[in-house]
Design a protein around this motif. Structure first.
Motif, PDB file in Angstrom:
ATOM      1  N   SER A 204       0.826  -1.206   0.000  1.00  0.00           N
ATOM      2  CA  SER A 204       0.000   0.000   0.000  1.00  0.00           C
ATOM      3  C   SER A 204       0.860   1.255   0.000  1.00  0.00           C
ATOM      4  N   PHE A 205       1.962   1.234   0.757  1.00  0.00           N
ATOM      5  CA  PHE A 205       2.872   2.382   0.814  1.00  0.00           C
ATOM      6  C   PHE A 205       3.476   2.658  -0.560  1.00  0.00           C
ATOM      7  N   VAL A 206       3.962   1.597  -1.240  1.00  0.00           N
ATOM      8  CA  VAL A 206       4.560   1.758  -2.568  1.00  0.00           C
ATOM      9  C   VAL A 206       3.526   2.261  -3.564  1.00  0.00           C
ATOM     10  N   ALA A 207       2.322   1.670  -3.509  1.00  0.00           N
ATOM     11  CA  ALA A 207       1.265   2.080  -4.444  1.00  0.00           C
ATOM     12  C   ALA A 207       0.868   3.534  -4.213  1.00  0.00           C
ATOM     13  N   GLU A 208       0.780   3.932  -2.949  1.00  0.00           N
ATOM     14  CA  GLU A 208       0.399   5.311  -2.643  1.00  0.00           C
ATOM     15  C   GLU A 208       1.463   6.292  -3.129  1.00  0.00           C
ATOM     16  N   CYS A 209       2.730   5.916  -2.975  1.00  0.00           N
ATOM     17  CA  CYS A 209       3.814   6.774  -3.474  1.00  0.00           C
ATOM     18  C   CYS A 209       3.725   6.931  -4.983  1.00  0.00           C
ATOM     19  N   GLU A 210       3.485   5.820  -5.685  1.00  0.00           N
ATOM     20  CA  GLU A 210       3.415   5.864  -7.145  1.00  0.00           C
ATOM     21  C   GLU A 210       2.250   6.735  -7.620  1.00  0.00           C
ATOM     22  N   ILE A 211       1.105   6.612  -6.925  1.00  0.00           N
ATOM     23  CA  ILE A 211      -0.075   7.376  -7.341  1.00  0.00           C
ATOM     24  C   ILE A 211       0.089   8.855  -7.026  1.00  0.00           C
ATOM     25  N   LEU A 212       0.528   9.161  -5.809  1.00  0.00           N
ATOM     26  CA  LEU A 212       0.563  10.556  -5.375  1.00  0.00           C
ATOM     27  C   LEU A 212       1.649  11.361  -6.065  1.00  0.00           C
ATOM     28  N   LYS A 213       2.747  10.704  -6.476  1.00  0.00           N
ATOM     29  CA  LYS A 213       3.800  11.479  -7.138  1.00  0.00           C
ATOM     30  C   LYS A 213       3.375  11.925  -8.538  1.00  0.00           C
ATOM     31  N   ASN A 214       2.350  11.258  -9.101  1.00  0.00           N
ATOM     32  CA  ASN A 214       1.867  11.625 -10.434  1.00  0.00           C
ATOM     33  C   ASN A 214       0.514  12.329 -10.393  1.00  0.00           C
ATOM     34  N   GLN A 233      13.627   0.834  17.800  1.00  0.00           N
ATOM     35  CA  GLN A 233      13.786  -0.604  18.074  1.00  0.00           C
ATOM     36  C   GLN A 233      14.412  -1.355  16.903  1.00  0.00           C
ATOM     37  N   GLY A 234      14.749  -0.660  15.859  1.00  0.00           N
ATOM     38  CA  GLY A 234      15.352  -1.300  14.694  1.00  0.00           C
ATOM     39  C   GLY A 234      14.351  -1.858  13.709  1.00  0.00           C
ATOM     40  N   ASN A 235      13.059  -1.571  13.911  1.00  0.00           N
ATOM     41  CA  ASN A 235      12.026  -2.019  12.985  1.00  0.00           C
ATOM     42  C   ASN A 235      11.934  -1.069  11.793  1.00  0.00           C
ATOM     43  N   ASP A 236      11.443  -1.612  10.680  1.00  0.00           N
ATOM     44  CA  ASP A 236      11.254  -0.782   9.489  1.00  0.00           C
ATOM     45  C   ASP A 236      10.266   0.346   9.783  1.00  0.00           C
ATOM     46  N   PHE A 237      10.561   1.506   9.244  1.00  0.00           N
ATOM     47  CA  PHE A 237       9.703   2.677   9.422  1.00  0.00           C
ATOM     48  C   PHE A 237       9.461   3.324   8.076  1.00  0.00           C
ATOM     49  N   LYS A 238       8.191   3.491   7.719  1.00  0.00           N
ATOM     50  CA  LYS A 238       7.835   4.145   6.467  1.00  0.00           C
ATOM     51  C   LYS A 238       6.733   5.161   6.748  1.00  0.00           C
ATOM     52  N   ALA A 239       6.854   6.323   6.119  1.00  0.00           N
ATOM     53  CA  ALA A 239       5.876   7.384   6.363  1.00  0.00           C
ATOM     54  C   ALA A 239       5.792   8.298   5.151  1.00  0.00           C
ATOM     55  N   LEU A 240       4.642   8.968   5.049  1.00  0.00           N
ATOM     56  CA  LEU A 240       4.424   9.975   4.013  1.00  0.00           C
ATOM     57  C   LEU A 240       4.165  11.314   4.692  1.00  0.00           C
TER      58      LEU A 240
END
Length: 269
Positions: A204-214, A233-240
């Motif tokens: 969902s994060f990747v798809a949202e980035c692809e849609i919103l950048k265009n 804690q060393g966990n993956d972190f992704k944000a917009l």
């Protein structure tokens, strides 16, 4: 400039080096490089200095491009080289039938590979060029020119008071949105933190980035940047990161709360 002098490198010069067409100074001396001098080096229009000395190259030296002049090149201590322009004083190359056959077989492999790399490079260049044009037209915010938009997890953590409840703006299917404020100028922004423990959140994060950048629309808040890293804690972190709008959220405008309905009834009564 690319300088890998005195690194004990071995083997031939990789064909992927052909992608460095903007290089001006290429220093490969004092290694253990072997094989022939790649012919694509003669096509580097911006190359001003090429040092291949003290290696173990063999075969013919090209005669065009940068190899057409002895000043910008150095091929000393490569005893198996031959040919080239007369000023290099190299022995003539022995062209036997077997070598011709081998070179033909080699070209059958190398030429398609080079053409494929060149074609891919052209496609990537065109896509990047179009993307940059859209960015310049659609937004005054440039992520490369504006360093404040390069926000790390630690900056988000500090600006949102540790993603506290008082800074929470709303919760969605794949994450929560918090209100933040940059320290240096007080700019307020909204950050959507993706809950990567939910199934499909990464996609969902990747798809949202692809849609919103265009996507550009006057009724949509602008995406300032994306953040991908690790939390404390060393966990993956992704944000917009979005522009902040202080008109609450769409749900509150479409559906009044019970308290608001009571206040409206009192005013109307």
């Amino acid at each position: 400039m690319l300088n890998v002098t005195n690194n004990n490198l071995e083997g031939p010069i990789p064909s992927t080096l052909e992608n460095l067409r903007a290089v001006q100074f290429l220093q490969l001396s004092h290694n253990h490089l072997t094989g022939q001098i790649p012919t694509f080096l003669k096509d580097f229009k911006l190359l001003q200095n090429l040092n291949l000395s003290y290696n173990d190259f063999e075969g013919a030296v090209p005669t065009t491009g940068i190899f057409n002049n002895t000043r910008p090149i150095s091929i000393a201590a490569n005893k198996k080289l031959c040919g080239g322009i007369p000023e290099l004083n190299l022995p003539e190359c022995n062209t036997t039938k077997s070598k011709k056959k081998n070179s033909k077989g080699y070209l059958k492999i190398v030429i398609p590979l080079i053409l494929g790399i060149a074609g891919l490079t052209v496609v990537v260049f065109i896509l990047c060029h179009r993307w940059l044009r859209r960015q310049r037209k659609g937004s005054s915010h440039n992520l490369i020119e504006n360093p404040i938009l390069r926000v790390s997890y630690h900056s988000h953590f500090k600006c949102t008071n540790g993603f506290s409840e008082e800074n929470l703006l709303g919760v969605g299917g794949f994450g929560a949105v918090h209100k933040g404020c940059f320290d240096h100028d007080g700019t307020t922004y909204a950050v959507k933190v993706i809950d990567l423990f939910r199934h499909g959140a990464s996609r969902s994060f990747v798809a949202e980035c692809e849609i919103l950048k265009n996507t550009r629309h006057r009724n949509l808040v602008m995406v300032l940047t994306a953040c991908s890293g690790f939390d404390l804690q060393g966990n993956d972190f992704k944000a917009l990161v979005y522009e902040y709008m202080d008109n609450q959220n769409l749900e509150n405008w479409l559906h009044f709360s019970s308290q608001e309905i009571s206040e409206i009834e009192e005013i109307g009564g």
